[in-house]
Scaffold this motif. Structure first.
Motif, PDB file in Angstrom:
ATOM      1  N   ALA A   1      -8.324   1.190  -8.632  1.00 27.29           N
ATOM      2  CA  ALA A   1      -6.705   1.544  -9.021  1.00 27.29           C
ATOM      3  C   ALA A   1      -6.302   1.042 -10.585  1.00 27.29           C
ATOM      4  O   ALA A   1      -6.236   2.007 -11.408  1.00 27.29           O
ATOM      5  CB  ALA A   1      -6.152   1.926  -8.153  1.00 27.29           C
ATOM      6  N   MET A   2      -6.608   0.211 -10.874  1.00 30.23           N
ATOM      7  CA  MET A   2      -5.668  -0.474 -12.096  1.00 30.23           C
ATOM      8  C   MET A   2      -6.691   0.126 -13.570  1.00 30.23           C
ATOM      9  O   MET A   2      -6.418   0.803 -14.008  1.00 30.23           O
ATOM     10  CB  MET A   2      -5.894  -1.567 -12.248  1.00 30.23           C
ATOM     11  N   TYR A   3      -7.989   0.465 -12.969  1.00 28.86           N
ATOM     12  CA  TYR A   3      -9.426   1.079 -13.959  1.00 28.86           C
ATOM     13  C   TYR A   3      -8.920   2.171 -14.378  1.00 28.86           C
ATOM     14  O   TYR A   3      -8.705   3.089 -15.459  1.00 28.86           O
ATOM     15  CB  TYR A   3     -10.526   0.766 -13.310  1.00 28.86           C
ATOM     16  N   TRP A   4      -8.372   2.803 -13.197  1.00 29.82           N
ATOM     17  CA  TRP A   4      -7.831   4.264 -13.111  1.00 29.82           C
ATOM     18  C   TRP A   4      -6.831   4.994 -13.749  1.00 29.82           C
ATOM     19  O   TRP A   4      -6.533   5.718 -14.837  1.00 29.82           O
ATOM     20  CB  TRP A   4      -8.288   5.134 -11.661  1.00 29.82           C
ATOM     21  N   LEU A   5      -5.903   4.302 -13.495  1.00 29.31           N
ATOM     22  CA  LEU A   5      -4.055   4.108 -13.972  1.00 29.31           C
ATOM     23  C   LEU A   5      -4.444   3.512 -15.656  1.00 29.31           C
ATOM     24  O   LEU A   5      -3.390   4.140 -16.293  1.00 29.31           O
ATOM     25  CB  LEU A   5      -3.574   2.919 -13.366  1.00 29.31           C
ATOM     26  N   ARG A   6      -5.622   2.700 -15.774  1.00 34.88           N
ATOM     27  CA  ARG A   6      -5.139   2.514 -17.283  1.00 34.88           C
ATOM     28  C   ARG A   6      -5.636   3.454 -18.277  1.00 34.88           C
ATOM     29  O   ARG A   6      -5.210   3.466 -19.219  1.00 34.88           O
ATOM     30  CB  ARG A   6      -6.368   0.634 -17.579  1.00 34.88           C
ATOM     31  N   ARG A   7      -7.421   4.025 -17.408  1.00 32.26           N
ATOM     32  CA  ARG A   7      -7.623   5.271 -18.234  1.00 32.26           C
ATOM     33  C   ARG A   7      -6.651   6.333 -18.033  1.00 32.26           C
ATOM     34  O   ARG A   7      -6.153   7.031 -19.036  1.00 32.26           O
ATOM     35  CB  ARG A   7      -8.989   6.091 -17.606  1.00 32.26           C
ATOM     36  N   ALA A   8      -5.894   7.146 -17.196  1.00 33.10           N
ATOM     37  CA  ALA A   8      -4.887   7.654 -17.138  1.00 33.10           C
ATOM     38  C   ALA A   8      -3.719   7.608 -18.572  1.00 33.10           C
ATOM     39  O   ALA A   8      -3.317   8.466 -18.206  1.00 33.10           O
ATOM     40  CB  ALA A   8      -3.946   7.798 -15.765  1.00 33.10           C
ATOM     41  N   ARG A   9      -3.520   6.072 -18.146  1.00 33.10           N
ATOM     42  CA  ARG A   9      -2.548   6.260 -19.587  1.00 33.10           C
ATOM     43  C   ARG A   9      -2.899   6.867 -21.509  1.00 33.10           C
ATOM     44  O   ARG A   9      -2.210   7.356 -21.549  1.00 33.10           O
ATOM     45  CB  ARG A   9      -2.400   4.213 -19.947  1.00 33.10           C
ATOM     46  N   ASN A  10      -4.516   6.649 -21.296  1.00 25.37           N
ATOM     47  CA  ASN A  10      -4.869   7.513 -22.391  1.00 25.37           C
ATOM     48  C   ASN A  10      -4.745   8.937 -22.324  1.00 25.37           C
ATOM     49  O   ASN A  10      -4.439   9.276 -23.492  1.00 25.37           O
ATOM     50  CB  ASN A  10      -6.353   6.426 -22.564  1.00 25.37           C
ATOM     51  N   ALA A  11      -5.605   9.816 -21.203  1.00 25.29           N
ATOM     52  CA  ALA A  11      -4.334  11.155 -20.443  1.00 25.29           C
ATOM     53  C   ALA A  11      -3.889  11.415 -19.624  1.00 25.29           C
ATOM     54  O   ALA A  11      -4.366  11.623 -18.800  1.00 25.29           O
ATOM     55  CB  ALA A  11      -5.957  11.093 -20.108  1.00 25.29           C
TER      56      ALA A  11
ATOM     57  N   GLU B   1       4.835   8.683 -16.154  1.00 27.69           N
ATOM     58  CA  GLU B   1       4.393   7.318 -16.970  1.00 27.69           C
ATOM     59  C   GLU B   1       5.505   5.978 -16.271  1.00 27.69           C
ATOM     60  O   GLU B   1       4.411   5.235 -16.150  1.00 27.69           O
ATOM     61  CB  GLU B   1       4.641   7.244 -18.283  1.00 27.69           C
ATOM     62  N   THR B   2       6.421   6.356 -15.285  1.00 29.59           N
ATOM     63  CA  THR B   2       7.409   5.383 -15.019  1.00 29.59           C
ATOM     64  C   THR B   2       6.310   5.147 -14.021  1.00 29.59           C
ATOM     65  O   THR B   2       6.120   3.528 -13.615  1.00 29.59           O
ATOM     66  CB  THR B   2       8.557   5.624 -14.484  1.00 29.59           C
ATOM     67  N   ALA B   3       5.859   6.184 -12.804  1.00 31.40           N
ATOM     68  CA  ALA B   3       5.228   6.159 -12.076  1.00 31.40           C
ATOM     69  C   ALA B   3       3.803   5.276 -11.441  1.00 31.40           C
ATOM     70  O   ALA B   3       3.479   3.673 -11.392  1.00 31.40           O
ATOM     71  CB  ALA B   3       5.060   6.459 -10.544  1.00 31.40           C
ATOM     72  N   ARG B   4       3.485   5.784 -12.496  1.00 30.03           N
ATOM     73  CA  ARG B   4       1.869   4.839 -13.335  1.00 30.03           C
ATOM     74  C   ARG B   4       2.320   3.179 -13.507  1.00 30.03           C
ATOM     75  O   ARG B   4       1.211   2.587 -13.275  1.00 30.03           O
ATOM     76  CB  ARG B   4       1.387   5.565 -14.639  1.00 30.03           C
ATOM     77  N   ARG B   5       3.227   2.969 -14.643  1.00 34.25           N
ATOM     78  CA  ARG B   5       2.808   1.478 -14.485  1.00 34.25           C
ATOM     79  C   ARG B   5       3.434   0.850 -13.544  1.00 34.25           C
ATOM     80  O   ARG B   5       3.094  -0.100 -13.189  1.00 34.25           O
ATOM     81  CB  ARG B   5       4.435   1.341 -15.648  1.00 34.25           C
TER      82      ARG B   5
ATOM     83  N   TYR C   1       0.874  -0.695   0.180  1.00 33.17           N
ATOM     84  CA  TYR C   1      -0.264  -0.378   0.367  1.00 33.17           C
ATOM     85  C   TYR C   1       0.433   1.197   0.224  1.00 33.17           C
ATOM     86  O   TYR C   1       0.748   2.100  -0.277  1.00 33.17           O
ATOM     87  CB  TYR C   1      -1.153   0.321   0.789  1.00 33.17           C
ATOM     88  N   GLY C   2       1.681   1.009   0.713  1.00 32.32           N
ATOM     89  CA  GLY C   2       2.962   2.628   0.658  1.00 32.32           C
ATOM     90  C   GLY C   2       2.942   3.126  -0.699  1.00 32.32           C
ATOM     91  O   GLY C   2       3.046   3.800  -1.199  1.00 32.32           O
ATOM     92  N   PHE C   3       3.777   1.151  -1.533  1.00 34.91           N
ATOM     93  CA  PHE C   3       4.445   1.599  -2.340  1.00 34.91           C
ATOM     94  C   PHE C   3       3.968   2.345  -3.468  1.00 34.91           C
ATOM     95  O   PHE C   3       3.679   3.018  -4.299  1.00 34.91           O
ATOM     96  CB  PHE C   3       5.035   0.551  -2.673  1.00 34.91           C
ATOM     97  N   ILE C   4       2.077   1.708  -3.594  1.00 33.51           N
ATOM     98  CA  ILE C   4       1.594   1.784  -4.203  1.00 33.51           C
ATOM     99  C   ILE C   4       0.728   3.579  -3.877  1.00 33.51           C
ATOM    100  O   ILE C   4       0.860   4.762  -5.243  1.00 33.51           O
ATOM    101  CB  ILE C   4      -0.179   1.925  -4.312  1.00 33.51           C
ATOM    102  N   THR C   5       0.904   4.008  -2.784  1.00 31.55           N
ATOM    103  CA  THR C   5       0.371   5.385  -2.502  1.00 31.55           C
ATOM    104  C   THR C   5       1.911   6.408  -2.824  1.00 31.55           C
ATOM    105  O   THR C   5       1.090   7.180  -3.525  1.00 31.55           O
ATOM    106  CB  THR C   5       0.479   5.941  -0.956  1.00 31.55           C
ATOM    107  N   TYR C   6       2.991   6.383  -2.652  1.00 35.54           N
ATOM    108  CA  TYR C   6       4.152   6.408  -3.016  1.00 35.54           C
ATOM    109  C   TYR C   6       3.706   7.033  -5.120  1.00 35.54           C
ATOM    110  O   TYR C   6       4.213   8.263  -5.426  1.00 35.54           O
ATOM    111  CB  TYR C   6       5.084   5.759  -3.043  1.00 35.54           C
ATOM    112  N   SER C   7       4.117   6.211  -5.344  1.00 37.05           N
ATOM    113  CA  SER C   7       3.841   6.150  -6.908  1.00 37.05           C
ATOM    114  C   SER C   7       2.601   6.416  -7.918  1.00 37.05           C
ATOM    115  O   SER C   7       2.694   7.530  -8.252  1.00 37.05           O
ATOM    116  CB  SER C   7       3.560   4.739  -7.676  1.00 37.05           C
ATOM    117  N   LEU C   8       1.126   6.930  -6.821  1.00 32.95           N
ATOM    118  CA  LEU C   8       0.448   7.451  -7.154  1.00 32.95           C
ATOM    119  C   LEU C   8       1.196   9.124  -7.068  1.00 32.95           C
ATOM    120  O   LEU C   8       0.431   9.713  -7.828  1.00 32.95           O
ATOM    121  CB  LEU C   8      -0.669   7.375  -6.127  1.00 32.95           C
ATOM    122  N   VAL C   9       1.213   9.078  -6.114  1.00 29.51           N
ATOM    123  CA  VAL C   9       1.587  10.389  -5.637  1.00 29.51           C
ATOM    124  C   VAL C   9       2.945  11.589  -6.504  1.00 29.51           C
ATOM    125  O   VAL C   9       2.930  12.951  -6.919  1.00 29.51           O
ATOM    126  CB  VAL C   9       1.971  11.014  -4.278  1.00 29.51           C
TER     127      VAL C   9
END
Length: 125
Positions: free
Chosen positions: A110-120, A55-59, A43-51
């Motif tokens: 989160a996976m749904y949102w991150l996949r959508r964020a790839r396109n925008a 593109e690298t953090a999104r992946r 959870y900590g790593f995902i939180t850090y990546s989101l903040v």
């Protein structure tokens, strides 16, 4: 922002729970308490990546969310099939029932949102 907040809450919950359990009663359920600590780190790593954003953090967040979902499904199933292996619950026990099923719903969202964020890319900052 809501995902960051929810993951932050899960970090606090999982890490504090596992820290207390590991320091006070580790011999009672070492597997369960260790898995809760791992969940907190994930959870900590995902939180850090989101903040962090980008593109690298999104992946990285996407891969980690997939691993989180796999962990929830594996541990959730394991706790139902072999409850004797878990004398005490983990964050992911029974698919996160003790946490209102947030542990299974959060990575899916989160996976749904991150996949959508790839396109925008401007949405993911």
């Amino acid at each position: 922002m809501l995902l960051v907040w929810l993951y932050g809450v899960m970090v606090v919950g999982a890490v504090s729970r596992s820290a207390v359990q590991i320091s006070t009663e580790f011999d009672k359920a070492p597997l369960a308490y260790s898995l809760s600590a791992v969940a907190g780190l994930v959870y900590g790593f995902i939180t850090y990546s989101l903040v962090r954003g980008g593109e690298t953090a999104r992946r990285a967040a996407l891969v980690c969310c997939a691993a989180e979902l796999a962990g929830v499904l594996i541990v959730g199933t394991w706790t139902l099939v072999e409850p004797s292996a878990f004398p005490d619950a983990t964050v992911w026990s029974d698919y996160g029932m003790g946490y209102l099923f947030i542990p299974v719903l959060l990575p899916l969202t989160a996976m749904y949102w991150l996949r959508r964020a790839r396109n925008a890319p401007d949405q993911y900052t």
